[in-house]
Design an enzyme around this catalytic site. Structure first.
Site, PDB file in Angstrom:
ATOM      1  N   PHE A 103       6.810  54.226  52.836  1.00 26.32           N
ATOM      2  CA  PHE A 103       5.461  54.343  53.391  1.00 26.32           C
ATOM      3  C   PHE A 103       4.610  53.088  53.196  1.00 26.32           C
ATOM      4  O   PHE A 103       3.492  53.003  53.718  1.00 26.32           O
ATOM      5  CB  PHE A 103       4.722  55.528  52.749  1.00 26.32           C
ATOM      6  CG  PHE A 103       5.433  56.846  52.916  1.00 26.32           C
ATOM      7  CD1 PHE A 103       6.019  57.190  54.121  1.00 26.32           C
ATOM      8  CD2 PHE A 103       5.526  57.744  51.860  1.00 26.32           C
ATOM      9  CE1 PHE A 103       6.682  58.410  54.280  1.00 26.32           C
ATOM     10  CE2 PHE A 103       6.179  58.957  51.997  1.00 26.32           C
ATOM     11  CZ  PHE A 103       6.762  59.296  53.211  1.00 26.32           C
ATOM     12  N   LYS A 211      18.779  50.481  40.294  1.00 24.99           N
ATOM     13  CA  LYS A 211      19.193  51.483  39.301  1.00 24.99           C
ATOM     14  C   LYS A 211      19.202  52.894  39.876  1.00 24.99           C
ATOM     15  O   LYS A 211      19.962  53.760  39.422  1.00 24.99           O
ATOM     16  CB  LYS A 211      18.324  51.390  38.057  1.00 24.99           C
ATOM     17  CG  LYS A 211      16.826  51.541  38.306  1.00 24.99           C
ATOM     18  CD  LYS A 211      16.333  52.955  38.143  1.00 24.99           C
ATOM     19  CE  LYS A 211      14.871  53.091  38.487  1.00 24.99           C
ATOM     20  NZ  LYS A 211      14.308  54.398  38.153  1.00 24.99           N
ATOM     21  N   GLN A 306      14.474  58.406  45.921  1.00 19.64           N
ATOM     22  CA  GLN A 306      14.564  57.019  46.353  1.00 19.64           C
ATOM     23  C   GLN A 306      15.999  56.496  46.436  1.00 19.64           C
ATOM     24  O   GLN A 306      16.303  55.591  47.215  1.00 19.64           O
ATOM     25  CB  GLN A 306      13.763  56.128  45.398  1.00 19.64           C
ATOM     26  CG  GLN A 306      12.281  56.446  45.371  1.00 19.64           C
ATOM     27  CD  GLN A 306      11.588  56.196  46.697  1.00 19.64           C
ATOM     28  OE1 GLN A 306      11.601  55.097  47.218  1.00 19.64           O
ATOM     29  NE2 GLN A 306      11.007  57.244  47.268  1.00 19.64           N
TER      30      GLN A 306
END
Length: 352
Positions: A103, A211, A306
């Site tokens: 976003f 990660k 994510q």
């Protein structure tokens, strides 16, 4: 300067999810007592209607608590929720970006020409944008779109633990402007949240980004009940690929950065307790038959995953450069996420 005195810095937090709410609380505890900062912290809220019919921003301002994304934790009376983006940032000269990375570009475009002169930013966002010309880190996207300096803050920072003031560390990455980085460190540092400053913005940001992909792999291992030895191996391979990928993209990335909180510490905590690991475990236990989108909606209650989107973006970079064979773990995670390979493939491909 006003009347011979330096103007106090005003802070706005762009984002009000779990980590955004915790960051606002942390910052507000410092602005309330540090003379260099105006005590009020404006927090932009993507407006939602709660099951009670109340607006989320109104609920936050009345209860001083984000009942949806950080229930049971008081944010501080000096945190003001604002559903109007332009209103939230108009007086601020220090902007904290903490939204899902997909976003950011749209938010920045809305802010062009709306910021105070001399404003600066810090990104707590883990992810990157992939464009035709190659990968674009979120800090660079913010800088390029808004024309302002942008540092990054990454680290072993599970938000709910910081919310109850359990000890943790973070790393601020910067490029050239150390004074700005130190100002951000002062804003975030508390007795339970220690912040180090490193002149390696790409290294710090890529650690925080990559990660999450390795955490997906760790969650798959947990869901397949493969044990701690396998999980440790996946984490080691993941760290090696994180370092190699970062240095291929940005040769200036420093090896020492991977030993900061943003590196190995963040990798460990995310592979042990983060949302990416948790959802990936559920994905594996269901044999890959339920999509990550479905599991995200069911398990995260509005928070965003994510790792899956970052895995796709990383894979696009690997494909563009022909690097898939150099990064078997990063490649395999994406192929599992899209259903091209089964979850068991996480240890069946050449990862050594």
């Amino acid at each position: 300067m006003k009347n011979g005195h330096a103007e106090k810095h005003r802070v706005a937090v762009i984002g009000s999810g779990n980590w955004g709410s915790v960051a606002s609380r942390l910052i507000a505890s410092n602005t309330a007592k540090l003379p260099a900062f105006h005590d009020e912290v404006r927090m932009w809220v993507f407006e939602e209607t709660l099951p009670t019919g109340e607006k989320l921003s109104e609920s936050i301002n009345q209860a001083h608590e984000n009942c949806k994304y950080l229930p049971g934790i008081k944010l501080g009376t000096n945190v003001i929720a604002d559903p109007d983006l332009e209103s939230a940032v108009k007086d601020a000269d220090m902007l904290v970006f903490v939204t899902p990375h997909q976003f950011v570009e749209g938010i920045c475009k809305k802010l062009v020409g709306k910021l105070r002169p001399g404003a600066e930013a810090i990104s707590l966002i883990k992810g990157m944008e992939v464009k035709m010309e190659g990968p674009c880190m979120i800090s660079k996207l913010i800088t390029d779109t808004l024309g302002i300096n942008c540092c990054v803050l990454m680290g072993a920072n599970i938000a709910n633990e910081i919310a109850v003031e359990k000890f943790s560390e973070a790393t601020i990455g910067y490029r050239e402007d150390k004074h700005a980085a130190n100002r951000w460190a002062k804003l975030f540092s508390t007795s339970y949240f220690l912040v180090a400053v490193v002149e390696d913005i790409e290294g710090v940001e890529l650690c925080g980004t990559l990660k999450n992909v390795v955490a997906i792999a760790a969650g798959l291992v947990d869901g397949l009940d493969m044990g701690n030895n396998t999980k440790a191996a996946i984490m080691r391979i993941g760290l090696r690929e994180m370092r190699a990928f970062s240095k291929l993209l940005f040769p200036s990335v420093r090896d020492n950065t991977f030993f900061e909180s943003c590196g190995v510490a963040d990798l460990i905590t995310t592979c042990l307790g983060g949302r990416n690991r948790r959802v990936a475990e559920a994905f594996a236990r269901n044999g890959g038959k339920r999509s990550f989108d479905e599991l995200e909606a069911e398990m995260l209650h509005g928070q965003k995953l994510q790792g899956v989107s970052t895995a796709r973006e990383v894979y696009e970079v690997l494909t563009y450069h022909g690097w898939q064979e150099l990064f078997p773990l990063l490649s395999t995670v994406h192929e599992i996420c899209i259903g091209q390979l089964p979850p068991t493939s996480i240890v069946e491909y050449r990862l050594c």
